[in-house]
Design a protein around this motif. Structure first.
Motif, PDB file in Angstrom:
ATOM      1  N   SER A  11     -11.262   6.299  -7.193  1.00  0.00           N
ATOM      2  CA  SER A  11     -10.622   5.119  -6.598  1.00  0.00           C
ATOM      3  C   SER A  11     -10.827   3.877  -7.448  1.00  0.00           C
ATOM      4  O   SER A  11     -10.039   2.931  -7.369  1.00  0.00           O
ATOM      5  CB  SER A  11     -11.175   4.877  -5.192  1.00  0.00           C
TER       6      SER A  11
ATOM      7  N   ASP B  69      -5.702   3.538   1.439  1.00  0.00           N
ATOM      8  CA  ASP B  69      -6.304   2.923   2.616  1.00  0.00           C
ATOM      9  C   ASP B  69      -5.936   3.702   3.877  1.00  0.00           C
ATOM     10  O   ASP B  69      -5.240   4.721   3.828  1.00  0.00           O
ATOM     11  CB  ASP B  69      -5.905   1.456   2.725  1.00  0.00           C
ATOM     12  N   SER B  70      -6.381   3.214   5.010  1.00  0.00           N
ATOM     13  CA  SER B  70      -6.188   3.924   6.279  1.00  0.00           C
ATOM     14  C   SER B  70      -4.711   4.102   6.618  1.00  0.00           C
ATOM     15  O   SER B  70      -4.301   5.118   7.170  1.00  0.00           O
ATOM     16  CB  SER B  70      -6.890   3.172   7.412  1.00  0.00           C
TER      17      SER B  70
ATOM     18  N   LEU C 152      -5.787  -1.373  -1.403  1.00  0.00           N
ATOM     19  CA  LEU C 152      -6.322  -1.385  -0.042  1.00  0.00           C
ATOM     20  C   LEU C 152      -5.869  -2.673   0.625  1.00  0.00           C
ATOM     21  O   LEU C 152      -6.022  -3.761   0.055  1.00  0.00           O
ATOM     22  CB  LEU C 152      -7.847  -1.303  -0.054  1.00  0.00           C
ATOM     23  N   SER C 153      -5.316  -2.584   1.831  1.00  0.00           N
ATOM     24  CA  SER C 153      -4.739  -3.758   2.475  1.00  0.00           C
ATOM     25  C   SER C 153      -5.249  -3.919   3.901  1.00  0.00           C
ATOM     26  O   SER C 153      -5.672  -2.959   4.553  1.00  0.00           O
ATOM     27  CB  SER C 153      -3.210  -3.673   2.478  1.00  0.00           C
TER      28      SER C 153
ATOM     29  N   SER D   5       0.806  -1.219   0.000  1.00  0.00           N
ATOM     30  CA  SER D   5       0.000   0.000   0.000  1.00  0.00           C
ATOM     31  C   SER D   5       0.846   1.278   0.000  1.00  0.00           C
ATOM     32  O   SER D   5       0.610   2.179  -0.806  1.00  0.00           O
ATOM     33  CB  SER D   5      -0.957   0.010   1.199  1.00  0.00           C
TER      34      SER D   5
ATOM     35  N   GLU E  29     -12.173  -2.342   4.994  1.00  0.00           N
ATOM     36  CA  GLU E  29     -11.351  -1.309   4.355  1.00  0.00           C
ATOM     37  C   GLU E  29     -11.944  -0.909   3.006  1.00  0.00           C
ATOM     38  O   GLU E  29     -11.958   0.263   2.631  1.00  0.00           O
ATOM     39  CB  GLU E  29      -9.921  -1.830   4.184  1.00  0.00           C
TER      40      GLU E  29
END
Length: 379
Positions: free
Chosen positions: A184, A290-291, A250-251, A134, A282
């Motif tokens: 995205s 991602d976060s 996204l992980s 990511s 996620e």
């Protein structure tokens, strides 16, 4: 709070981001009252280890720590980079140290070639697998050139003994270009790795079978690699990565408890299912990163040329919210945050509930500071 030319903070929270932004901005920072009411006041071992890493990355830093370790004065030097070997504390993962290194690497004087030894996967910090899947693609988008950019896990090491080895190299840049990243895309495939150390190889197969069982309800293109390592500590886990048709990654990850943790033992099937559901969460949050990547992308937006940059993110994590406050303190950058309305999806109110498009997205906009790497002679 800014007192003269020194930015003053209290407490141990967000220790890394404060020192990292101080290094980039060249501003002196003082952090006081670190765990003064705790049973063990002052800096933890891994925080002192992080200070030593920053000192090795920079030339001419001035660091003062009082006798009790409850106060730190940090005056950054010049980011040098170069070849560095560092042994990380086993109380935190290598990801704890790699996240700030990713922020600093493009702005060194000499291209960085750093080898870190320690715990590659734990429950507190982003694992090496998550960083590779990511953070590295985000860094590639800004570095533009692939020459000199590499990330290798030489040896996997699980807690509590660690002994994992990771090597990261990155070229340097003089400036960053502004960008607009508002799409995205849709999930097209899921990849991942099921890893284990000092346990039966069949454990990895049990994890990936459980994860595939969850993903197969939503997507046919699912594939996992198996990594059966021979580390010093036993354990196992699974890292899953979703890739979209717009280049978004996204992980998410789940792993077993370490031998020293007084927690219920997880079955491999439970670990695989937990990793799968975390990735689906996620995906529900959405966004162009991602976060884990939110702080990194926000920093790059703040350091781009003096032009408008935009990005669509899912709900901000508490860590990212505080990172925005620190960016305001060190670089005087503020972000405009609006709810993102995707006009490409022309649907009625009745159909919106049926589509279940996930959580509401945010559109973050800022004007870059025009940050320049003064140590770099040319692009």
């Amino acid at each position: 709070m800014e007192v003269g030319d020194v930015i003053v903070y209290e407490g141990s929270n967000f220790f890394r981001q404060r020192l990292t932004l101080a290094t980039l901005s060249g501003k002196t920072v003082k952090i006081k009252n670190i765990r003064i009411k705790g049973e063990e006041p002052g800096l933890n071992e891994y925080e002192a280890n992080f200070i030593r890493l920053l000192d090795r990355l920079c030339n001419g830093s001035h660091i003062e720590v009082n006798e009790t370790g409850t106060s730190v004065l940090y005056k950054p030097g010049v980011l040098m980079g170069g070849r560095i070997e560092h042994t990380c504390s086993n109380k935190r993962g290598i990801g704890y140290y790699l996240e700030p290194v990713f922020m600093l690497a493009p702005f060194c004087k000499i291209p960085i070639n750093i080898t870190l030894t320690g715990v590659t996967n734990n429950k507190l910090d982003p694992s090496v697998d998550m960083i590779r899947s990511s953070l590295l693609p985000v860094l590639k988008n800004f570095i533009v050139i692939d020459e000199g950019l590499s990330f290798k896990m030489i040896r996997r090491g699980l807690p509590p003994l660690g002994d994992g080895v990771v090597n990261f190299t990155c070229p340097v840049r003089r400036t960053l270009k502004s960008f607009q990243w508002v799409e995205s895309g849709k999930i097209k495939r899921i990849r991942g790795v099921a890893y284990s150390s000092r346990v039966a190889p069949v454990v990895s197969n049990r994890m990936l079978d459980a994860a595939k069982k969850v993903f197969s309800k939503y997507l046919p293109d699912v594939y996992f690699f198996v990594d059966n390592a021979k580390g010093k500590s036993p354990g196992f886990g699974l890292c899953a990565v979703a890739e979209t048709n717009k280049g978004t990654f996204l992980s998410a990850e789940s792993m077993s408890s370490s031998p020293k943790e007084d927690k219920d033992i997880k079955l491999p099937e439970e670990v695989g299912e937990e990793a799968a559901w975390r990735l689906l969460e996620e995906i529900c949050r959405g966004g162009c990163v991602d976060s884990t990547c939110q702080p990194l992308i926000l920093l790059y937006m703040a350091l781009t040329a003096k032009d408008v940059s935009k990005i669509v993110l899912g709900p901000l994590t508490p860590y990212s919210m505080h990172f925005l406050r620190c960016l305001r303190d060190f670089f005087k950058v503020t972000f405009k945050i609006d709810e993102h309305l995707d006009n490409s999806l022309k649907i009625s109110d009745d159909d919106e509930e049926d589509l279940k498009l996930g959580s509401k997205k945010l559109l973050l906009t800022c004007v870059g500071t025009g940050y320049t790497n003064i140590s770099k002679g040319q692009v």
